[in-house]
Design an enzyme around this catalytic site. Structure first.
Site, mmCIF file in Angstrom:
data_model
loop_
_atom_site.group_PDB
_atom_site.id
_atom_site.type_symbol
_atom_site.label_atom_id
_atom_site.label_comp_id
_atom_site.label_asym_id
_atom_site.label_seq_id
_atom_site.Cartn_x
_atom_site.Cartn_y
_atom_site.Cartn_z
ATOM 1 N N HIS A 106 0.713 -1.114 -0.082
ATOM 2 C CA HIS A 106 0.000 0.051 0.160
ATOM 3 C C HIS A 106 0.839 1.319 -0.103
ATOM 4 C CE1 HIS A 106 -3.569 -2.469 0.110
ATOM 5 N NE2 HIS A 106 -3.773 -2.387 1.381
ATOM 6 N N HIS A 175 -9.789 2.613 0.108
ATOM 7 C CA HIS A 175 -9.670 1.300 0.787
ATOM 8 C C HIS A 175 -11.035 1.348 1.882
ATOM 9 C CE1 HIS A 175 -8.136 -2.254 3.022
ATOM 10 N NE2 HIS A 175 -7.160 -2.231 2.254
ATOM 11 N N GLU A 306 -11.620 -3.148 -3.102
ATOM 12 C CA GLU A 306 -10.654 -2.452 -3.618
ATOM 13 C C GLU A 306 -10.442 -2.647 -5.163
ATOM 14 O OE1 GLU A 306 -7.268 -3.066 -0.599
ATOM 15 O OE2 GLU A 306 -8.838 -4.463 0.069
HETATM 16 C C1 GLA Z 1 -5.559 -5.166 1.749
HETATM 17 C C2 GLA Z 1 -4.881 -6.267 1.746
HETATM 18 C C3 GLA Z 1 -5.068 -7.161 3.024
HETATM 19 C C4 GLA Z 1 -4.787 -6.130 4.176
HETATM 20 C C5 GLA Z 1 -5.502 -4.831 3.975
HETATM 21 C C6 GLA Z 1 -5.036 -3.780 4.912
HETATM 22 O O1 GLA Z 1 -7.098 -5.503 1.382
HETATM 23 O O2 GLA Z 1 -4.934 -7.269 0.387
HETATM 24 O O3 GLA Z 1 -4.032 -8.008 2.907
HETATM 25 O O4 GLA Z 1 -3.212 -5.624 4.174
HETATM 26 O O5 GLA Z 1 -5.338 -4.390 2.626
HETATM 27 O O6 GLA Z 1 -5.046 -4.242 6.286
#
Ligand code: GLA
Length: 341
Positions: A106, A175, A306
């Protein structure tokens, strides 16, 4: 008609005022802050006409400044994981901060979710801009990014635009954690979901795609017809969903997922131009965060859709391209539509 109002949300410790932008129509009230372009509240009507806030988050800025699992935030420069935080572009090796097991997740330690964006009020929404410096979080090139939220009736649109000075990978998403019963509800087991994907990406034990583009047919990833999440997740060999579903690439946003919560009648439909959607059932929430109105958020108390490029695409030439070159423009749109059934 959408009304747009602004007010102060809080002050950053190092200086800088964070503002809230309230977008309101007859059906939806959305509050978005200039820190991380975070959707902090999203109220929609149930079938009796009562509004509830259906996204997880915090009451104040401190919650969002502290480490948290990206509640409501815009994530980038590259959302999801890059294996071992390494990639090569034009013969040049790049090293990113490792912040998730052996991988980079991220956008790194201070991604787009942790910076102050410059707002501009629009007739029916707000546009945020941010310039990510050359080398920021290890990424090549100065990247100018614009995130535009507009509300029209029951539809919240998020548009992402970017331009770069040097070739860079890019993958920007939002997100938000949804619970259509209202944030603070214990789980999402009474939600029904469908995702229009024939393929998904299996992952290794560090959550990096293996490279295989697997058919959903005959697996728990076949969500082409609606399934009840309680039944479905009871059957899983895994902790919950945290997988990229493969979509077809389109110029115009195409329908990719639908969530239905029967007790309230709320329906969330998602359309996107992005080639994938990470369906995540909040497997890493553990009830330790203090959320809005004192809510605690246990495991599986929300779901994320997402819309994004495929994880680790920069290291997998067989995956849809994530490189943005100078002179090109990155443009992606995702629509969140709220209705009742
Ligand atoms: C995304 C990732 C997850 C986790 C979340 C945040 O969805 O795929 O594995 O890291 O973000 O917690």
């Amino acid at each position: 008609m959408t009304s747009v109002t602004r007010c102060v949300f809080g002050d950053l410790p190092g200086g800088g005022a964070v503002e809230t932008f309230c977008l309101q129509s007859d059906f939806v009230k959305a509050e978005i802050i200039s820190f991380g372009c975070i959707i902090t509240r999203l109220e929609t009507k149930d079938r009796d006409g009562n509004f509830s806030d259906i996204v997880l988050g915090f009451d104040d800025l401190k919650g969002y400044i502290n480490k948290h699992p990206y509640f409501g935030a815009v994530v980038g420069r590259v959302a999801n994981r890059i294996a071992k935080g390494k990639f090569t572009v034009d013969g040049q090796n790049y090293l990113l901060p490792i912040n998730n097991g052996p991988n980079s997740l991220h956008g790194g330690l201070k991604g787009f979710d942790k910076v102050l964006w410059t707002p501009e009020v629009l007739e029916n929404g707000v546009r945020f801009s941010y310039t990510s410096a050359d080398g920021e979080e290890g990424y090549p090139g100065e990247l100018r990014v614009w995130v535009t939220y507009t509300l029209s009736g029951s539809e919240l649109s998020v548009h992402y635009k970017a331009q770069t000075s040097v070739t860079t990978p890019i993958n920007v998403t939002n997100h938000s954690y949804f619970n259509l019963a209202g944030q603070g509800a214990e789980n999402i087991y009474d939600h029904e979901i469908s995702i229009d994907a024939e393929h998904y990406l299996p992952v290794d034990d560090t959550m990096i795609p293996t490279g295989e583009v697997a058919t959903v047919q005959g697996t728990c990833f076949d969500l082409r017809k609606p399934v009840n999440l309680g039944n479905q997740m009871g059957k899983l060999q895994i902790n919950g969903y945290d997988h990229n579903f493969c979509l077809s690439v389109t110029q115009k946003p195409q329908h990719c997922a639908r969530v239905y919560h029967k007790p309230s009648g709320r329906v969330l439909s998602v359309c996107t131009t992005q080639p994938g959607v990470q369906f995540y059932t909040a497997n890493f929430l553990d009830g330790s965060l203090k959320g809005k109105g004192g809510a605690v958020y246990p495991k599986h108390s929300a779901l994320c859709l997402e819309t994004q490029a495929w994880p680790d695409a920069v290291n997998k030439p067989q995956f849809p391209n994530t490189l943005l070159h100078p002179g090109e423009e990155y443009n992606q749109t995702t629509l969140f539509n709220f209705s009742l059934q």
